[in-house]
Design an enzyme around this catalytic site. Sequence first.
Site, PDB file in Angstrom:
ATOM      1  N   HIS A   1      32.278  67.805  28.189  1.00 59.85           N
ATOM      2  CA  HIS A   1      31.326  66.898  28.833  1.00 59.85           C
ATOM      3  C   HIS A   1      29.906  67.461  28.873  1.00 59.85           C
ATOM      4  O   HIS A   1      29.082  66.988  29.644  1.00 59.85           O
ATOM      5  CB  HIS A   1      31.825  66.530  30.236  1.00 59.85           C
ATOM      6  CG  HIS A   1      33.119  65.760  30.200  1.00 59.85           C
ATOM      7  ND1 HIS A   1      34.037  65.766  31.226  1.00 59.85           N
ATOM      8  CD2 HIS A   1      33.660  64.977  29.223  1.00 59.85           C
ATOM      9  CE1 HIS A   1      35.073  65.011  30.889  1.00 59.85           C
ATOM     10  NE2 HIS A   1      34.874  64.521  29.691  1.00 59.85           N
TER      11      HIS A   1
ATOM     12  N   ASN B   1      34.233  70.768  32.723  1.00 60.69           N
ATOM     13  CA  ASN B   1      33.147  71.097  33.649  1.00 60.69           C
ATOM     14  C   ASN B   1      31.825  71.267  32.908  1.00 60.69           C
ATOM     15  O   ASN B   1      31.796  71.617  31.731  1.00 60.69           O
ATOM     16  CB  ASN B   1      33.484  72.370  34.435  1.00 60.69           C
ATOM     17  CG  ASN B   1      34.703  72.159  35.319  1.00 60.69           C
ATOM     18  OD1 ASN B   1      35.081  71.018  35.582  1.00 60.69           O
ATOM     19  ND2 ASN B   1      35.325  73.232  35.744  1.00 60.69           N
TER      20      ASN B   1
ATOM     21  N   ASP C   1      29.149  73.087  34.353  1.00 59.05           N
ATOM     22  CA  ASP C   1      28.354  74.036  35.145  1.00 59.05           C
ATOM     23  C   ASP C   1      28.046  75.357  34.456  1.00 59.05           C
ATOM     24  O   ASP C   1      27.275  76.163  34.990  1.00 59.05           O
ATOM     25  CB  ASP C   1      29.070  74.299  36.475  1.00 59.05           C
ATOM     26  CG  ASP C   1      30.544  74.655  36.274  1.00 59.05           C
ATOM     27  OD1 ASP C   1      30.848  75.517  35.430  1.00 59.05           O
ATOM     28  OD2 ASP C   1      31.394  74.057  36.963  1.00 59.05           O
TER      29      ASP C   1
ATOM     30  N   PRO D   1      31.731  70.825  44.249  1.00 65.43           N
ATOM     31  CA  PRO D   1      32.692  69.749  44.483  1.00 65.43           C
ATOM     32  C   PRO D   1      32.836  68.839  43.268  1.00 65.43           C
ATOM     33  O   PRO D   1      31.933  68.748  42.434  1.00 65.43           O
ATOM     34  CB  PRO D   1      32.082  68.987  45.660  1.00 65.43           C
ATOM     35  CG  PRO D   1      30.624  69.263  45.596  1.00 65.43           C
ATOM     36  CD  PRO D   1      30.455  70.604  44.953  1.00 65.43           C
ATOM     37  N   ASP D   2      33.993  68.220  43.163  1.00 67.18           N
ATOM     38  CA  ASP D   2      34.225  67.229  42.118  1.00 67.18           C
ATOM     39  C   ASP D   2      33.470  65.964  42.536  1.00 67.18           C
ATOM     40  O   ASP D   2      33.770  65.376  43.570  1.00 67.18           O
ATOM     41  CB  ASP D   2      35.732  66.946  42.017  1.00 67.18           C
ATOM     42  CG  ASP D   2      36.056  65.936  40.941  1.00 67.18           C
ATOM     43  OD1 ASP D   2      35.122  65.417  40.292  1.00 67.18           O
ATOM     44  OD2 ASP D   2      37.257  65.660  40.754  1.00 67.18           O
ATOM     45  N   PHE D   3      32.499  65.572  41.735  1.00 70.21           N
ATOM     46  CA  PHE D   3      31.679  64.426  42.169  1.00 70.21           C
ATOM     47  C   PHE D   3      32.479  63.134  42.238  1.00 70.21           C
ATOM     48  O   PHE D   3      32.094  62.179  42.885  1.00 70.21           O
ATOM     49  CB  PHE D   3      30.428  64.254  41.296  1.00 70.21           C
ATOM     50  CG  PHE D   3      30.688  63.652  39.948  1.00 70.21           C
ATOM     51  CD1 PHE D   3      30.972  64.444  38.867  1.00 70.21           C
ATOM     52  CD2 PHE D   3      30.632  62.277  39.784  1.00 70.21           C
ATOM     53  CE1 PHE D   3      31.218  63.877  37.630  1.00 70.21           C
ATOM     54  CE2 PHE D   3      30.876  61.712  38.548  1.00 70.21           C
ATOM     55  CZ  PHE D   3      31.172  62.510  37.467  1.00 70.21           C
ATOM     56  N   ARG D   4      33.634  63.129  41.575  1.00 66.51           N
ATOM     57  CA  ARG D   4      34.474  61.931  41.621  1.00 66.51           C
ATOM     58  C   ARG D   4      35.183  61.778  42.960  1.00 66.51           C
ATOM     59  O   ARG D   4      35.585  60.694  43.337  1.00 66.51           O
ATOM     60  CB  ARG D   4      35.529  61.975  40.508  1.00 66.51           C
ATOM     61  CG  ARG D   4      35.002  61.457  39.192  1.00 66.51           C
ATOM     62  CD  ARG D   4      36.046  61.639  38.099  1.00 66.51           C
ATOM     63  NE  ARG D   4      35.459  62.294  36.971  1.00 66.51           N
ATOM     64  CZ  ARG D   4      35.501  63.589  36.738  1.00 66.51           C
ATOM     65  NH1 ARG D   4      36.163  64.378  37.552  1.00 66.51           N
ATOM     66  NH2 ARG D   4      34.916  64.105  35.703  1.00 66.51           N
TER      67      ARG D   4
END
Length: 239
Positions: free
Chosen positions: A121, A104, A106, A33-36
């Site tokens: 990032h 991303n 990951d 999931p997008d943590f935002r």
Amino acid sequence: MDDRIQKLKELIAKSNKIVFFGGAGVSTESGIPDFRSQDGLYNQKYQYPPEAIVSHTFFVYKTEEFYDFYRDRMLYLDAKPNITHIALAKLEEMGKLSAIVTQNIDGLHQMAGSKKVYELHGSVLRNYCTKCGKFYDVNFIKNSTGVPKCTCGGVVKPDVVLYEEGLDDKVITGAINAIEEADLLIIGGTSLVVQPAASLINYYNGKDVVLINKSSTFADQRATLVFHESLGEVFSKIL
Ligand code: ZN
């Protein structure tokens, strides 16, 4: 949608320096999931909003709370590359795609086989001691409790760009060069609101832009083709 898929196939066919610029939406189909976009559930568990926790200040002053959130919400070690990651790796292998620029953290593009990936990032897969620089893998962090410490006693920090931190110069330069030289820019799974990452697309000199995102973005206007369908739906049809 068929007409647009056909048009996308044509654009890919005549391009050989495609750059894919991607965001959180690329990995949501892998279950990350997008943590935002977290809802009240998490806010009940954590005293601070995710953006505050994932900041440099928070890391420095509330390291243990940072890691409680980080281990719980930012590490998805069972996640596998999805059709979009796989299709992009394939395009690179075919000599069509020159680079992926991703927001991303990951590592799923590399897991799918992509070689040229600019991780704006950073990556959760790399972690370093803030004192001596020793490298630690993600399992070390996942299996740690409290604040992960190096053998030298220093705090280990993920090689992830936190809020308030600058992006890596080398990564930025590489990404800009790739975008400047691209003959097709495909933007996917990003609402283009996170700066300075989103502004990198302004370096694109080419004609055609393809935008694949569930919701509209500021770049829709400039795009040759816009898909509000899922990335998986689009990429499963182009190869
Ligand atoms: Zn150390």
